[in-house]
Design a protein around this motif. Structure first.
Motif, PDB file in Angstrom:
ATOM      1  N   GLU A  33      60.964 -36.551  50.861  1.00  9.16           N
ATOM      2  CA  GLU A  33      62.235 -36.628  50.861  1.00  9.16           C
ATOM      3  C   GLU A  33      63.108 -35.788  51.835  1.00  9.16           C
ATOM      4  OE1 GLU A  33      60.335 -38.060  47.028  1.00  9.16           O
ATOM      5  OE2 GLU A  33      60.190 -36.264  48.753  1.00  9.16           O
TER       6      GLU A  33
ATOM      7  N   ALA B 159      58.927 -32.069  47.611  1.00 11.56           N
ATOM      8  CA  ALA B 159      59.730 -33.024  48.123  1.00 11.56           C
ATOM      9  C   ALA B 159      59.648 -33.151  49.614  1.00 11.56           C
ATOM     10  CB  ALA B 159      61.114 -33.399  47.555  1.00 11.56           C
TER      11      ALA B 159
ATOM     12  N   HIS C 201      72.281 -31.239  40.090  1.00  7.02           N
ATOM     13  CA  HIS C 201      72.302 -32.271  41.334  1.00  7.02           C
ATOM     14  C   HIS C 201      73.692 -32.868  41.416  1.00  7.02           C
ATOM     15  CE1 HIS C 201      68.364 -31.389  41.652  1.00  7.02           C
ATOM     16  NE2 HIS C 201      67.771 -32.269  40.740  1.00  7.02           N
TER      17      HIS C 201
ATOM     18  N   SER D  88      65.097 -27.421  44.941  1.00  9.80           N
ATOM     19  CA  SER D  88      65.240 -28.423  43.810  1.00  9.80           C
ATOM     20  C   SER D  88      64.202 -29.135  43.489  1.00  9.80           C
ATOM     21  CB  SER D  88      66.648 -28.995  43.874  1.00  9.80           C
ATOM     22  OG  SER D  88      67.662 -28.180  43.941  1.00  9.80           O
ATOM     23  N   TRP D  89      63.720 -29.950  44.575  1.00 10.88           N
ATOM     24  CA  TRP D  89      62.528 -30.674  44.516  1.00 10.88           C
ATOM     25  C   TRP D  89      61.256 -29.942  45.143  1.00 10.88           C
ATOM     26  CZ3 TRP D  89      65.010 -36.231  45.458  1.00 10.88           C
ATOM     27  CH2 TRP D  89      65.785 -36.585  44.212  1.00 10.88           C
TER      28      TRP D  89
END
Length: 345
Positions: free
Chosen positions: A202, A199, A164, A195-196
């Motif tokens: 977000e 999410a 990140h 990556s998330w």
């Protein structure tokens, strides 16, 4: 500039249709199935691809040089992707250009995009992407104001599973060059989603902030639409309120109204918008976007849903025209194994 949350792409030839089957599309203001084109180039890219097909690179060189001199970063990005894809299938013209002008910033840019494209398709993607890092760096150093190498670097970082902190550094360098470059924003959104995983909020927060900060005619206005598409096709993460999906579609509709009608350049955004509107049961608006598309289908988003993107586009277009019901529930996801059935697939 939108801040990232803290981190510490085969066509088919459509079957011939009888006059009985074509007529309903014509009556709805749509081209017939056999008139629809997949990934048609615009008037500037077309001649460059034709020349490349003859193993000539001068037209491609002139095209990219013009975008660089005029700071046409959005067009430059799209043209580089298409030229690199063509070079992947027909490399001779590009290898001649590369041999004649090895330090040309446009050559280096296409070379970086081509290398990432090739590596991405390999089962050893992560390792191969790390090996092509010097090509991406060379492209970024060749013309410092250009944000397109940084979009390639952001895609490269996602594929090579960069951390990140490193990705955030790339993102900051990208937006310093062009605060509202659409390609860089899409790359960041995809990195965030990968990556998330799950999410969802977000991703929407990032996309909404970016759109709010961007001018009304910026393609970044379509970033929340990309988040909505990812949500509707992923089946992972918490539910998103219907109002937020509608707001993403509304923002993209406002952008579409500013863009030329029946033009290849904004076609991808309208393809995504038509899909999302259909999933939201806003069929009249989806049909209107199909009319504004004219004959221009794009591989994305349909290649995310089917191995036959053109065939899938035509099938969904026909459902929209006929007013077929959307998925059983508006939030039914699972195009790739999510929570509910989707009749599109």
């Amino acid at each position: 500039m939108a801040l990232l949350p803290p981190f510490i792409r085969g066509s088919r030839t459509p079957a011939s249709r009888s006059a009985r089957n074509v007529a309903p599309h014509t009556a709805a203001g749509l081209p017939a199935d056999d008139e629809v084109l997949l990934d048609a180039p615009d008037d500037r890219l077309g001649p460059a691809l034709v020349a490349a097909g003859r193993d000539e690179y001068d037209a491609a060189a002139e095209l990219l040089a013009g975008t660089r001199v005029r700071d046409e970063w959005e067009h430059r990005d799209g043209y580089v992707v298409r030229l690199a894809s063509f070079a992947h299938a027909r490399p001779d013209w590009f290898e001649r250009w590369r041999a004649d002008a090895p330090r040309d910033p446009d050559v280096l840019l296409v070379a970086a995009q081509l290398a990432v494209h090739r590596a991405w398709r390999s089962p050893a993607r992560t390792e191969l992407l790390r090996e092509v890092s010097p090509l991406v760096t060379a492209a970024a150093q060749a013309h410092v104001p250009d944000p397109v190498p940084w979009r390639i670097a952001l895609d490269h970082a996602r594929g090579s599973r960069a951390g990140h902190k490193y990705f955030s550094e790339l993102w900051e360098a990208a937006v310093r060059r062009s605060p509202h470059h659409y390609g860089c924003h899409v790359a960041a959104l995809r990195y965030l989603a990968a990556s998330w995983h799950g999410a969802t909020r977000e991703c929407f927060d990032f996309a909404d902030r970016a759109a709010q900060d961007a001018p009304g005619d910026s393609l970044v206005q379509a970033l929340p639409l990309q988040a909505a598409f990812a949500y509707l096709t992923d089946g992972c993460g918490p539910d998103v309120p219907r109002e937020r999906l509608d707001a993403a579609a509304d923002r993209a509709l406002a952008l579409s109204a500013r863009l030329p009608v029946s033009d290849p350049w904004p076609a991808e955004i309208r393809n995504v918008l038509a899909y999302v509107l259909k999933r939201l049961r806003r069929l009249d608006e989806a049909l209107d976007q199909l009319r504004q598309l004219g004959p221009y289908a794009t591989s994305f988003p349909w290649d995310q849903l089917s191995d036959d993107p053109l065939g899938h586009f035509l099938a969904v277009r026909d459902r929209i025209r006929r007013g077929a019901p959307a998925a059983p529930e508006w939030a039914a996801r699972g195009d790739h194994g999510g929570r509910g059935p989707c009749e599109d697939h």
